[in-house]
Design an enzyme around this catalytic site. Structure first.
Site, PDB file in Angstrom:
ATOM      1  N   ASP A 417       0.878  -1.396   0.227  1.00 30.06           N
ATOM      2  CA  ASP A 417       0.130  -0.111  -0.431  1.00 30.06           C
ATOM      3  C   ASP A 417       0.893   1.164  -0.190  1.00 30.06           C
ATOM      4  O   ASP A 417       1.941   0.975  -0.124  1.00 30.06           O
ATOM      5  CB  ASP A 417      -1.162   0.567   1.198  1.00 30.06           C
ATOM      6  CG  ASP A 417      -2.125   0.897   1.765  1.00 30.06           C
ATOM      7  OD1 ASP A 417      -2.262   1.827   0.254  1.00 30.06           O
ATOM      8  OD2 ASP A 417      -3.062   0.964   1.972  1.00 30.06           O
ATOM      9  N   GLU A 420       2.186   6.597  -2.542  1.00 26.92           N
ATOM     10  CA  GLU A 420       2.712   8.245  -3.437  1.00 26.92           C
ATOM     11  C   GLU A 420       2.875   9.485  -2.288  1.00 26.92           C
ATOM     12  O   GLU A 420       3.293  10.842  -2.899  1.00 26.92           O
ATOM     13  CB  GLU A 420       1.118   8.225  -3.439  1.00 26.92           C
ATOM     14  CG  GLU A 420       0.467   6.650  -4.272  1.00 26.92           C
ATOM     15  CD  GLU A 420      -0.279   5.750  -3.123  1.00 26.92           C
ATOM     16  OE1 GLU A 420      -0.677   5.607  -3.994  1.00 26.92           O
ATOM     17  OE2 GLU A 420      -0.168   6.792  -2.257  1.00 26.92           O
ATOM     18  N   ASP A 483      -8.476   3.839  -3.253  1.00 24.25           N
ATOM     19  CA  ASP A 483     -10.084   3.823  -2.163  1.00 24.25           C
ATOM     20  C   ASP A 483     -11.240   4.688  -2.741  1.00 24.25           C
ATOM     21  O   ASP A 483     -10.904   5.451  -2.959  1.00 24.25           O
ATOM     22  CB  ASP A 483      -9.572   4.706  -1.232  1.00 24.25           C
ATOM     23  CG  ASP A 483      -8.473   4.288  -0.391  1.00 24.25           C
ATOM     24  OD1 ASP A 483      -7.918   2.939  -0.083  1.00 24.25           O
ATOM     25  OD2 ASP A 483      -7.802   4.587   0.297  1.00 24.25           O
TER      26      ASP A 483
END
Length: 770
Positions: A417, A420, A483
């Site tokens: 995950d 960024e 998400d």
């Protein structure tokens, strides 16, 4: 980035200079270097006190031409750089031609042409037509009031030409009219920001363009100058590659040959993944309840995923199981494996200050630092968190060792995950440029994890579930959409992003079935299950609520069971598509424009797709089951009902939760495996070849082995006006089904058509054509 104020004016503080002509052309056997003044030169005095652009043109591979436009060439090299699978040498496939004032660089079918006596223009041509041009104001640089220096290029857009790609973008599928920044961001799926930013686009005119710059690339796609695609970087040089097709599949093949093709994910990863969800409360009892619930519901499960809270709160990441919740992680993992499950755990590259790894990593110099030498920290996500500096080989080895301990416990793979939110006011261990490293960080992060899995689990067994990516990230599958909300709208935007990513060179993609934020209605959940199990990879995952099917009603359980088992039977077909992704860069889930580039009606379609070569999927995005979709030319067959549909044309249908538009291409032979309880089995043993709307000619169907190696079972189907003949060298039992309403009922065994069974060792079957 926009530099102009309409057609005539510049924005305040902005000055631009563009190539206006060719002052000199240096031509070798396979390379052209142009020197382009930025002002009109009428006498020698005009050569003074004015910039001169250096434009280098070469071919790194057949059908690909590179262009590098440089203002000041004395800048020291910056890192990181994309790892391209080629050098700058032509390798004998390119040549130059000079006739009078015309200079050409020819690479296979693609030609770059310029006239040194005419105003500035670079034309890219193929098959006797111009693909695109870099004309007036098409190459140059700009400066602004803050002293920043930008290199820019503009490619012409033809009438009706559509632009696609630029990564996993959730904005409109066709990029015309959009301003796009290639800049990693954690922005969800309902904004213009993107987790996976790829400086590559392709168009319906038969070419693509890859900008070879890992930092921020700003695009104006018919948005500043409506007849051009502009891209710019804050730098002294701009390098890009024009990639010929002629079709989108060929463009992707050449692009991924340059930037890398995906590894082949293990066959077990194509089965259903079930997650604990994000902030839900769970322990081993909860996990066992979920797994047992799936068994009781007869829903085959392949992977169980533990999300963030397998670790202690405030300590992400320390890679230590929370002892209060999981006192016996090795035993728990072993018990899950006894039930035939693989285990995935969530990780990220951030180290919270409370984690014991913070002090350890700080002391060893493994954490990213600020210019003053302090460790970079903030309180978003985790209190006082730092970033692992993956530019340091020692930090990569340190991080990998922490994960190796989890593999020793029995963990099979990782959800990688984040990656960024990378700052730019920092100093990297290897001296990388912070602006260029912002996007590229995810590549080092995922490479570290993927390489460890490949080392520990073996070639063909490595798989991650990654959120962020840059160009080249396609080599490290699988990626998921990030998400999204739990709505039909979010389901549609997720598909849009996945199709955009597929047109950016990524072969495998998934999404959170049911949506992440919020809780889906039963209707949304059931429709998302259909879509999710007709994707390359399938994961049930949420945020604050579980995604176990029984929470959404008995019918949701039945839908999940039915489509999971359908996917397992389709594994010989899906894995063949996976092999195509590995071999040619064609994604498993294909935008309609990729599959049917010659049909203009397919160009804007973003609510349906092709799954592999032969299956058309149109997910349902409505509460009442109504769906509008387009059928290309020919007689297509509903895979689930046998109904035949003729195209081209639009259809409006209403579907219950047991069906959706899932159509088979005319003339296709789709292999169905004999097992629906799991994704990994001998797909050739007892395979059923479903023959749909047969057309005269020969079709070759290869049923691969589950490990992607060895010889496939090959079946050759020949249709004449009177019969269908199937031949094979396989010694395993097999069946042929003439599928579709026109074949007549197949009896109680299968209402879709007549079935012919061939015993082991049967190498030829001839049946009358219906």
């Amino acid at each position: 980035m926009k530099f102009t104020d309409g057609y005539w004016l510049m924005r305040p503080g902005v000055t631009t200079r563009h190539a206006v002509s060719v002052a000199d052309a240096v031509v070798t056997d396979d390379r052209v270097t142009l020197y382009a003044p930025v002002g009109k030169v009428t006498h020698r005095g005009d050569t003074l006190n004015s910039p001169l652009l250096t434009v280098e043109c070469w071919s790194p591979a057949e059908g690909v031409i590179g262009v590098r436009v440089t203002h000041h060439g004395g800048r020291a090299p910056r890192t990181p750089e994309f790892a391209l699978r080629t050098g700058t040498e032509s390798g004998g496939h390119a040549k130059t031609v000079r006739e009078g004032s015309t200079v050409e660089l020819v690479s296979g079918p693609l030609t770059l042409r310029t006239d040194t006596d005419a105003p500035w223009q670079l034309d890219f041509t193929a098959d006797g037509r111009t693909l695109t041009s870099i004309g007036a104001r098409g190459a140059g640089f700009a400066t602004d009031a803050d002293g920043r220096h930008f290199m820019l290029a503009q490619h012409t857009l033809g009438v009706g030409e559509s632009v696609y790609g630029l990564g996993e973008r959730f904005t409109p599928f066709v990029k015309n009219g959009q301003s796009v920044d290639i800049w990693q961001a954690d922005g969800g799926t309902n904004s213009e920001q993107a987790y996976k930013n790829i400086p590559f686009h392709l168009t319906t005119r038969g070419y693509g363009v890859f900008v070879n710059h890992p930092g921020r690339v700003s695009y104006e796609v018919g948005s500043e100058t409506v007849g051009r695609v502009q891209f710019s970087v804050e730098d002294q040089s701009l390098e890009f590659f024009v990639i010929h097709g002629p079709g989108p599949r060929e463009i992707l093949a050449r692009y991924t040959a340059l930037t890398g093709r995906p590894a082949l994910p293990p066959a077990w990863s194509f089965g259903l993944w079930l997650s604990t969800s994000f902030t839900t409360s769970y322990d081993e009892t909860t996990v066992n309840r979920f797994v047992q619930g799936m068994e009781d519901a007869e829903i085959p499960l392949s992977v169980f995923h533990f999300d963030c809270f397998w670790m202690r709160e405030y300590q992400w990441s320390d890679f230590v199981w929370d002892p209060d919740v999981f006192p016996d992680p090795e035993g728990m993992i072993a018990r899950l494996k006894e039930r035939g499950l693989r285990v995935c755990v969530w990780i990220n590259p951030y180290i919270a200050q409370k984690s014991a790894l913070f002090a350890e990593g700080m002391a060893a110099g493994h954490l990213l630092r600020k210019p003053d030498g302090d460790v970079w920290q903030w309180d978003r996500w985790q209190p006082g968190m730092a970033l692992v500096d993956f530019t340091s080989p020692a930090a990569r080895a340190w991080y990998a060792d922490k994960l190796r301990a989890l593999l020793d416990q029995g963990v099979d793979c990782f959800k990688t995950d984040f990656g960024e939110r990378v700052p730019v006011e920092v100093v990297w261990h290897d001296g990388s440029d912070p602006e260029r490293m912002h996007n590229y960080y995810t590549q080092l992060y995922n490479e570290t994890v993927f390489d460890l899995l490949r080392e520990e689990r073996g070639e063909g067994e490595a798989v991650v579930f990654a959120r962020s990516a840059t160009a080249g990230g396609q080599r490290l599958p699988v990626h998921w959409g990030g998400d999204c909300e739990s709505t039909f709208e979010a389901m549609a935007e997720s598909l849009r992003g996945g199709l955009s990513l597929g047109l950016s060179g990524f072969g495998f993609w998934s999404h959170d079935i049911g949506g992440f934020e919020g809780t889906p209605t039963p209707a949304v959940f059931k429709r998302w299950v259909q879509f999710g199990l007709l994707s390359s990879h399938s994961r049930l995952h949420g945020s604050k609520s579980y995604r176990v099917p029984w929470d959404y009603g008995d019918e949701a359980v039945a839908v999940t069971r039915s489509f999971t088992r359908l996917k397992h039977r389709l594994m010989p077909y899906l894995y063949r598509a996976a092999l195509q992704a590995r071999e040619s860069g064609t994604p498993v889930m294909r935008a309609m424009v990729l599959a049917f580039p010659g049909d203009p009606a397919c160009h804007p379609l973003d609510r349906q797709y092709m799954l592999g070569d032969d299956l058309l999927v149109a997910p349902v995005f409505t509460e009442d089951g109504t769906v509008d979709y387009y059928v290309p030319e020919g007689t297509w067959t509903h895979l689930l009902t046998g109904e035949e549909v003729r195209g081209p044309g639009w259809r409006r249908e209403t579907h219950g939760f047991d069906t959706l538009p899932l159509l088979v291409r005319p003339g296709a032979v789709v292999p169905f495996g004999a097992v629906d309880e799991e994704p990994v089995y001998d797909w050739a043993d007892g395979v059923t070849l479903r023959v749909y709307a047969p057309v005269p000619g020969e079709t070759v169907t290869a049923v691969p082995a589950p490990d992607g190696t060895g010889d496939a079972a090959v079946f050759t189907t020949t249709c004449t006006d009177t019969e269908i003949v199937v031949e094979t060298t396989s010694d395993l039992p097999w069946r042929v089904q003439l599928a579709g309403a026109a074949t007549g009922a197949g009896g109680a065994e299968d209402p879709l058509g007549a079935v012919y069974t061939c015993a082991a060792g049967t190498h030829r079957l001839a049946v009358p054509r219906p």
